[in-house]
Design a protein around this motif. Structure first.
Motif, short mmCIF file in Angstrom:
data_model
loop_
_atom_site.label_atom_id
_atom_site.label_comp_id
_atom_site.label_asym_id
_atom_site.label_seq_id
_atom_site.Cartn_x
_atom_site.Cartn_y
_atom_site.Cartn_z
N ARG A 107 -20.38 42.59 11.77
CA ARG A 107 -20.06 41.88 10.77
C ARG A 107 -18.69 41.56 10.70
N ASN A 108 -17.68 42.47 11.00
CA ASN A 108 -16.37 42.27 10.87
C ASN A 108 -15.69 41.25 11.96
N ALA A 109 -16.51 41.24 13.10
CA ALA A 109 -16.19 40.22 14.21
C ALA A 109 -16.52 38.84 13.65
N ILE A 110 -17.66 38.75 13.04
CA ILE A 110 -18.13 37.44 12.75
C ILE A 110 -17.14 36.97 11.44
N LYS A 111 -16.85 37.75 10.54
CA LYS A 111 -15.81 37.41 9.55
C LYS A 111 -14.53 36.96 10.34
N THR A 112 -13.88 37.57 11.27
CA THR A 112 -12.76 37.29 11.96
C THR A 112 -12.93 35.83 12.43
N TYR A 113 -13.94 35.76 13.44
CA TYR A 113 -14.46 34.44 13.91
C TYR A 113 -14.45 33.29 12.75
N MET A 114 -15.25 33.44 11.97
CA MET A 114 -15.57 32.36 11.02
C MET A 114 -14.44 32.00 10.19
N SER A 115 -13.50 33.10 9.83
CA SER A 115 -12.29 32.60 9.07
C SER A 115 -11.19 32.08 9.90
N GLU A 116 -10.99 32.41 11.04
CA GLU A 116 -10.20 31.85 11.96
C GLU A 116 -10.72 30.39 12.23
N ARG A 117 -11.92 30.32 12.53
CA ARG A 117 -12.36 28.96 13.02
C ARG A 117 -12.74 28.02 11.96
N TRP A 118 -13.34 28.45 10.71
CA TRP A 118 -13.53 27.41 9.78
C TRP A 118 -12.91 27.71 8.48
N GLU A 119 -11.74 28.73 8.40
CA GLU A 119 -11.09 29.22 7.17
C GLU A 119 -12.14 29.39 6.21
N ILE A 120 -13.08 30.15 6.24
CA ILE A 120 -13.98 30.70 5.33
C ILE A 120 -13.35 32.10 4.75
N ASP A 121 -13.40 31.98 3.18
CA ASP A 121 -12.71 33.05 2.73
C ASP A 121 -13.56 34.28 2.49
N PHE A 122 -13.40 35.43 3.14
CA PHE A 122 -14.23 36.67 3.22
C PHE A 122 -13.60 37.58 1.97
N THR A 123 -12.65 36.98 1.25
CA THR A 123 -12.20 37.88 0.01
C THR A 123 -13.38 37.55 -1.13
N ARG A 124 -13.98 36.33 -1.01
CA ARG A 124 -15.10 35.92 -1.83
C ARG A 124 -16.48 36.08 -1.28
N ASN A 125 -16.54 35.91 -0.19
CA ASN A 125 -17.81 35.82 0.70
C ASN A 125 -18.04 37.26 1.61
N GLU A 126 -19.51 37.37 1.80
CA GLU A 126 -19.87 38.62 2.41
C GLU A 126 -20.94 38.17 3.59
N VAL A 127 -21.07 39.07 4.35
CA VAL A 127 -22.22 38.83 5.80
C VAL A 127 -22.98 39.61 5.59
N LEU A 128 -24.31 39.26 5.99
CA LEU A 128 -25.51 40.15 6.26
C LEU A 128 -26.00 39.89 7.71
N ILE A 129 -26.48 40.63 8.34
CA ILE A 129 -26.92 40.52 9.57
C ILE A 129 -28.49 40.36 9.65
N THR A 130 -29.29 39.61 10.15
CA THR A 130 -30.51 39.39 9.99
C THR A 130 -31.27 39.34 11.15
N ALA A 131 -32.66 39.46 11.28
CA ALA A 131 -33.30 39.34 12.62
C ALA A 131 -33.55 37.91 12.79
N GLY A 132 -32.62 37.40 13.39
CA GLY A 132 -32.66 35.85 13.57
C GLY A 132 -32.63 35.13 12.46
N GLY A 133 -32.45 33.64 12.86
CA GLY A 133 -31.89 32.62 11.82
C GLY A 133 -33.13 32.26 10.87
N GLN A 134 -34.18 32.46 11.27
CA GLN A 134 -35.25 32.47 10.19
C GLN A 134 -35.36 33.28 9.02
#
Length: 398
Positions: free
Chosen positions: A75-102
């Motif tokens: 989750r932290n690796a995704i947050k780092t990647y998405m914040s650096e690549r797309w400037e998504i703010d993870f002070t406001r957002n959270e990440v859930l890991i799922t069993a695939g995109g569906q």
């Protein structure tokens, strides 16, 4: 035996796409039907190395139940990647890991939709998500998908005609089935309408990292300031669909509801698979993505070259800047349904456009072809067979 079947599953339609895929599993058939990554992008030796190291370094972590939100290093690796690549703010957002995109679609729908609510969706679009919406008694309202994104006038009209609309569903990058990509202007316009009429957006984005031409366009989630965009990502197209690892980014105010939605389904995603995805992200992820992009660019170019050389008059196609798909369009009034099923007998499998619409029984004049899983030789032979058969079919229709 005549057990009662729940109404929500009666409403779910059998996948036309799966039907074609199953019919194409015959020796000698060249398949452009399955939207899978190419075999040469998989890295099983690296996965084996990561698993061995994982069980040596933290065996109990991989064997036990995990956190419902997911393996924290991933989750932290995704947050780092998405914040650096797309400037998504993870002070406001959270990440859930799922069993695939569906599952990102399933949890979004489960949390936000009541029976009879409306999902406004692009048409054509990914039929499996149509079925997810139906399984929660959602009503689908289709809006025309143009080459640069949703028709904005139609979108606002659909919103006004459906006061109980709750979600706008979009695949903004290299869309399945079309290969189309939303312009920045269309992304902002979709967001503005969602904000104006207080709708959520489910941004389904599994192909984002497979751009090999043109300029990157930021996701809608990157300019979401009021928490209405739920962003579904996946490792299925970039690392391996067999891992069944996806992720959902959402506003922290939804954390309790999203977490419970996960817990009542499967508690947490598989720990070993999450660990492999984490190790992939922190090893040579950028280099791996570049390799995938180069492979798919080459395959797209081979397929388009073959279409240019062999296509009969009347066929057109788009030129995607990434992803796995090309749309082939036949003349107006031509129905590709019977054509696609008969094409299998001529050695090539493709998906008729009807499979990606809310009403699968209405005639459509498009085909989805996927170039990702075939070799150069298979693309050359398969397009030759497809175009030869199309020329004969078109001549019969005149």
């Amino acid at each position: 035996m005549s057990l009662h079947v729940a109404k929500r599953m009666v409403e779910v339609q059998r996948s036309l796409i799966r039907g074609i895929a199953e019919a194409s599993n015959k020796p000698g058939i060249i398949s452009f039907a399955n939207g899978n990554p190419g075999n040469e992008t998989y890295r099983p030796e690296l996965f084996a190395k990561f698993v061995a190291e994982g069980f040596a370094e933290e065996p109990l972590t991989l064997c036990k139940y995990g956190n419902s939100l997911g393996y924290e290093p991933l989750r932290n690796a995704i947050k780092t990647y998405m914040s650096e690549r797309w400037e998504i703010d993870f002070t406001r957002n959270e990440v859930l890991i799922t069993a695939g995109g569906q599952q990102t679609c399933d949890y979004t729908t489960k949390v936000l939709l009541d029976e009879g609510d409306v999902i406004i969706t692009e048409e054509p679009s990914f039929a499996s998500c149509y079925n997810t919406f139906r399984s929660y008694y959602g009503t689908l309202a289709g809006v025309t998908l143009e080459e640069d994104g949703l028709n904005i006038e139609e979108l606002e009209k659909a919103i006004l005609e459906n006061p109980n609309a709750r979600i706008i569903y979009v695949i903004p990058n290299f869309q399945n089935p079309t290969g189309y990509t939303y312009s920045l202007e269309k992304r902002k316009a979709v967001y503005a309408l969602a904000k104006q009429y207080n709708l959520a957006i489910f941004e389904d984005d599994p192909y984002c990292e497979l751009r090999f031409d043109g300029e990157d366009i930021p996701p809608i989630k990157s300019f979401d300031l009021d928490g209405r965009v739920l962003y579904g990502g996946s490792f299925s197209k970039t690392v391996s669909p067999g891992l069944r690892i996806g992720f959902l980014i959402f506003d922290k105010e939804l954390e309790t509801r999203i977490t419970v939605a996960k817990q009542v389904t499967d508690v947490h995603a598989g720990m070993i698979n999450q660990y492999i995805a984490y190790r992939c992200m922190i090893s040579d992820f950028s280099e791996h993505l570049k390799r995938c992009q180069d492979i798919y660019k080459h395959k797209r170019d081979v397929m388009i070259q073959q279409l240019e050389e062999k296509s009969p008059e009347g066929l057109t196609w788009n030129h995607p800047e990434g992803g796995l798909f090309i749309t082939i369009t036949f003349p107006e009034g031509f129905d590709t349904y019977d054509f696609a099923f008969n094409a299998i007998d001529n050695g090539v499998a493709v998906i008729p456009g009807a499979g990606f619409y809310i009403d699968q029984d209405k005639p459509r004049n498009t085909l989805r072809v996927c170039y990702s899983t075939s070799s150069d030789e298979e693309i050359i032979q398969g397009i030759d067979s497809l175009c030869t058969y199309a020329a004969k079919w078109l001549s019969k229709q005149q």
